[in-house]
Scaffold this motif. Structure first.
Motif, PDB file in Angstrom:
ATOM      1  N   LEU A  36     -15.154   7.079  16.483  1.00 57.06           N
ATOM      2  CA  LEU A  36     -15.387   6.609  17.852  1.00 57.06           C
ATOM      3  C   LEU A  36     -16.516   5.588  17.885  1.00 57.06           C
ATOM      4  O   LEU A  36     -16.425   4.564  18.577  1.00 57.06           O
ATOM      5  N   ASP A  37     -17.571   5.840  17.118  1.00 57.79           N
ATOM      6  CA  ASP A  37     -18.678   4.893  17.068  1.00 57.79           C
ATOM      7  C   ASP A  37     -18.252   3.583  16.410  1.00 57.79           C
ATOM      8  O   ASP A  37     -18.622   2.504  16.883  1.00 57.79           O
ATOM      9  N   ALA A  38     -17.462   3.665  15.345  1.00 57.29           N
ATOM     10  CA  ALA A  38     -16.968   2.448  14.703  1.00 57.29           C
ATOM     11  C   ALA A  38     -16.055   1.669  15.634  1.00 57.29           C
ATOM     12  O   ALA A  38     -16.106   0.429  15.685  1.00 57.29           O
ATOM     13  N   LEU A  39     -15.251   2.369  16.398  1.00 60.10           N
ATOM     14  CA  LEU A  39     -14.370   1.723  17.367  1.00 60.10           C
ATOM     15  C   LEU A  39     -15.185   1.026  18.450  1.00 60.10           C
ATOM     16  O   LEU A  39     -14.870  -0.099  18.861  1.00 60.10           O
ATOM     17  N   ILE A  69     -17.408  -0.729   9.990  1.00 63.56           N
ATOM     18  CA  ILE A  69     -17.984   0.170   8.998  1.00 63.56           C
ATOM     19  C   ILE A  69     -17.047   1.294   8.595  1.00 63.56           C
ATOM     20  O   ILE A  69     -17.292   1.988   7.621  1.00 63.56           O
ATOM     21  N   ASP A  70     -15.955   1.500   9.336  1.00 62.70           N
ATOM     22  CA  ASP A  70     -15.024   2.581   9.056  1.00 62.70           C
ATOM     23  C   ASP A  70     -13.750   1.993   8.463  1.00 62.70           C
ATOM     24  O   ASP A  70     -13.173   1.054   9.016  1.00 62.70           O
ATOM     25  N   LYS A  71     -13.299   2.566   7.361  1.00 60.78           N
ATOM     26  CA  LYS A  71     -12.146   2.026   6.641  1.00 60.78           C
ATOM     27  C   LYS A  71     -10.866   2.055   7.479  1.00 60.78           C
ATOM     28  O   LYS A  71     -10.148   1.053   7.554  1.00 60.78           O
ATOM     29  N   GLU A  72     -10.576   3.188   8.133  1.00 61.68           N
ATOM     30  CA  GLU A  72      -9.332   3.314   8.896  1.00 61.68           C
ATOM     31  C   GLU A  72      -9.314   2.380  10.098  1.00 61.68           C
ATOM     32  O   GLU A  72      -8.295   1.735  10.378  1.00 61.68           O
TER      33      GLU A  72
END
Length: 177
Positions: A36-39, A69-72
């Motif tokens: 959620l933070d990466a989004l 920062i998040d791969k997905e």
């Protein structure tokens, strides 16, 4: 004698698998918070790209993907960028829906989070830049709420998942006796 040894080994395996399952579920709760933070960060980048660089939508998604920062989440944004640049007559909202649908299995987001992602996609591509940035800011405020709710409950959820998995493992061990 061997019968008792096999029971003990079975109970040890049941307890080990129960503990690992609880840890895996707890990691999923923590991963949701990180996603959620990466989004939210990607939406901030997307907002800035649209507002200040006046780039095409594909380039905006590519920039957000590159700095994610998040791969997905990064893969989802890169996929969206690729699909938008290859699109011929398709609406951006339809491309977003197919992209989210393709990636939702690899994300740790809840059904509500996914529904909000789909809802955000309805405003993609057909609004002017100002309305597009307003739509992104609105979704970022939804993300802020989801992040604060998740952060408030993540410790309790993790503790509950670990405790319940150990209790279930102990219950199965009692049945094995």
């Amino acid at each position: 004698m061997i019968h008792i040894f096999l029971k003990i080994c079975g109970m040890a395996l049941v307890m080990a698998s129960a503990v690992l399952t609880g840890r895996q579920i707890a990691c999923g709760y923590r991963k949701r918070l990180l996603e959620l933070d990466a989004l939210r960060r990607c939406m901030m980048i997307l907002n800035n790209e649209i507002a200040y660089s006046s780039s095409a939508l594909a380039e905006c998604f590519e920039a957000a993907s590159a700095r994610c920062i998040d791969k997905e989440i990064s893969e989802m944004f890169a996929d969206m960028s690729r699909l938008v640049s290859q699109a011929q007559g398709e609406r951006a909202s339809d491309i977003w829906d197919s992209c989210v649908n393709r990636h939702e299995g690899s994300l740790h987001l809840t059904d509500t989070d996914i529904a909000e992602l789909y809802n955000f996609g309805k405003s993609l591509g057909y609004l002017n830049a100002q309305m597009q940035t307003d739509s992104i800011r609105l979704y970022m405020s939804v993300l802020e709420t989801q992040i604060s709710d998740a952060a408030a409950h993540v410790d309790n959820q993790c503790r509950a998942a670990k405790t319940l998995s150990i209790a279930c493992g102990a219950f199965v061990c009692i049945i094995l006796i």
